[in-house]
Scaffold this motif. Structure first.
Motif, mmCIF file in Angstrom:
data_model
loop_
_atom_site.group_PDB
_atom_site.id
_atom_site.type_symbol
_atom_site.label_atom_id
_atom_site.label_comp_id
_atom_site.label_asym_id
_atom_site.label_seq_id
_atom_site.Cartn_x
_atom_site.Cartn_y
_atom_site.Cartn_z
ATOM 1 N N LYS A 18 0.848 -1.197 0.000
ATOM 2 C CA LYS A 18 0.000 0.000 0.000
ATOM 3 C C LYS A 18 0.880 1.242 0.000
ATOM 4 O O LYS A 18 1.912 1.271 0.673
ATOM 5 N N LEU A 19 0.451 2.260 -0.759
ATOM 6 C CA LEU A 19 1.202 3.508 -0.838
ATOM 7 C C LEU A 19 0.234 4.680 -0.798
ATOM 8 O O LEU A 19 -0.701 4.732 -1.586
ATOM 9 N N GLU A 20 0.450 5.591 0.141
ATOM 10 C CA GLU A 20 -0.279 6.858 0.209
ATOM 11 C C GLU A 20 0.654 7.944 -0.308
ATOM 12 O O GLU A 20 1.798 8.046 0.138
ATOM 13 N N PHE A 21 0.160 8.777 -1.221
ATOM 14 C CA PHE A 21 1.005 9.757 -1.901
ATOM 15 C C PHE A 21 0.342 11.118 -1.833
ATOM 16 O O PHE A 21 -0.845 11.255 -2.136
ATOM 17 N N SER A 22 1.087 12.131 -1.402
ATOM 18 C CA SER A 22 0.575 13.498 -1.298
ATOM 19 C C SER A 22 1.550 14.470 -1.946
ATOM 20 O O SER A 22 2.763 14.243 -1.938
ATOM 21 N N VAL A 23 0.990 15.578 -2.465
ATOM 22 C CA VAL A 23 1.790 16.659 -3.021
ATOM 23 C C VAL A 23 1.273 17.965 -2.421
ATOM 24 O O VAL A 23 0.058 18.176 -2.314
ATOM 25 N N GLN A 30 -2.339 20.961 0.443
ATOM 26 C CA GLN A 30 -2.294 19.671 -0.238
ATOM 27 C C GLN A 30 -3.019 19.796 -1.581
ATOM 28 O O GLN A 30 -4.217 20.048 -1.621
ATOM 29 N N VAL A 31 -2.276 19.620 -2.670
ATOM 30 C CA VAL A 31 -2.862 19.751 -4.005
ATOM 31 C C VAL A 31 -3.138 18.394 -4.649
ATOM 32 O O VAL A 31 -3.765 18.327 -5.707
ATOM 33 N N TYR A 32 -2.668 17.328 -3.997
ATOM 34 C CA TYR A 32 -2.941 15.978 -4.497
ATOM 35 C C TYR A 32 -2.851 15.004 -3.342
ATOM 36 O O TYR A 32 -1.974 15.119 -2.479
ATOM 37 N N TYR A 33 -3.774 14.045 -3.331
ATOM 38 C CA TYR A 33 -3.712 12.956 -2.360
ATOM 39 C C TYR A 33 -4.292 11.717 -3.003
ATOM 40 O O TYR A 33 -5.336 11.762 -3.639
ATOM 41 N N ASN A 34 -3.603 10.611 -2.823
ATOM 42 C CA ASN A 34 -4.113 9.312 -3.234
ATOM 43 C C ASN A 34 -3.779 8.346 -2.114
ATOM 44 O O ASN A 34 -2.611 8.110 -1.817
ATOM 45 N N GLY A 35 -4.805 7.820 -1.472
ATOM 46 C CA GLY A 35 -4.618 6.950 -0.320
ATOM 47 C C GLY A 35 -4.267 5.517 -0.652
ATOM 48 O O GLY A 35 -3.902 4.750 0.228
ATOM 49 N N ASN A 36 -4.361 5.151 -1.919
ATOM 50 C CA ASN A 36 -4.032 3.785 -2.335
ATOM 51 C C ASN A 36 -3.548 3.806 -3.776
ATOM 52 O O ASN A 36 -4.266 3.418 -4.687
ATOM 53 N N MET A 37 -2.321 4.294 -3.953
ATOM 54 C CA MET A 37 -1.751 4.428 -5.303
ATOM 55 C C MET A 37 -1.681 3.085 -6.010
ATOM 56 O O MET A 37 -1.346 2.071 -5.405
ATOM 57 N N LEU A 38 -1.960 3.129 -7.280
ATOM 58 C CA LEU A 38 -1.790 1.993 -8.172
ATOM 59 C C LEU A 38 -0.809 2.394 -9.256
ATOM 60 O O LEU A 38 -0.645 3.588 -9.535
ATOM 61 N N PRO A 39 -0.135 1.444 -9.891
ATOM 62 C CA PRO A 39 0.770 1.801 -10.980
ATOM 63 C C PRO A 39 0.036 2.648 -12.024
ATOM 64 O O PRO A 39 -1.092 2.362 -12.399
ATOM 65 N N GLY A 40 0.681 3.733 -12.424
ATOM 66 C CA GLY A 40 0.077 4.639 -13.396
ATOM 67 C C GLY A 40 -0.643 5.819 -12.786
ATOM 68 O O GLY A 40 -0.902 6.809 -13.462
ATOM 69 N N ASP A 41 -0.981 5.729 -11.478
ATOM 70 C CA ASP A 41 -1.585 6.869 -10.796
ATOM 71 C C ASP A 41 -0.518 7.931 -10.567
ATOM 72 O O ASP A 41 0.662 7.617 -10.414
ATOM 73 N N GLY A 42 -0.947 9.183 -10.463
ATOM 74 C CA GLY A 42 -0.007 10.247 -10.143
ATOM 75 C C GLY A 42 -0.636 11.613 -10.296
ATOM 76 O O GLY A 42 -1.755 11.757 -10.796
ATOM 77 N N TRP A 43 0.098 12.630 -9.856
ATOM 78 C CA TRP A 43 -0.375 14.012 -9.916
ATOM 79 C C TRP A 43 -0.087 14.587 -11.290
ATOM 80 O O TRP A 43 1.032 14.538 -11.781
ATOM 81 N N ASP A 44 -1.106 15.186 -11.897
ATOM 82 C CA ASP A 44 -0.989 15.725 -13.250
ATOM 83 C C ASP A 44 -0.784 17.237 -13.283
ATOM 84 O O ASP A 44 -0.910 17.864 -14.342
#
Length: 81
Positions: A18-23, A30-44
């Motif tokens: 599991k990976l939580e990712f914030s920017v 906080q301009v981006y948050y994903n609580g369960n990153m999957l390959p290909g997810d990311g901040w655009d």
């Protein structure tokens, strides 16, 4: 710019459960948050349907590896257009 080269800020994931990712922007918002990153997810580079300004952004992630080890990492990325 939509050319599929560096269009997202992503976390490279190997052996991750599991990976939580914030920017965050320069004001700490906080301009981006994903609580369960999957390959290909990311901040655009968008926040609230608006392109964000060129500049430095802080990223953080909390990760749980498949062996159960937890880690937190942070760094900076520069948004260019």
């Amino acid at each position: 710019n939509g050319d599929n080269a560096n269009d997202k800020l992503v976390a490279i994931m190997h052996n991750v459960q599991k990976l939580e990712f914030s920017v965050y922007n320069r004001w700490g918002e906080q301009v981006y948050y994903n609580g369960n990153m999957l390959p290909g997810d990311g901040w655009d580079g968008m926040f609230r349907n608006k392109e964000q300004p060129i500049g430095a952004y802080v990223w953080t992630f909390n990760v749980v590896y498949i062996n159960g080890v937890h880690a937190t990492e942070r760094g900076t990325a520069t948004l260019v257009r």
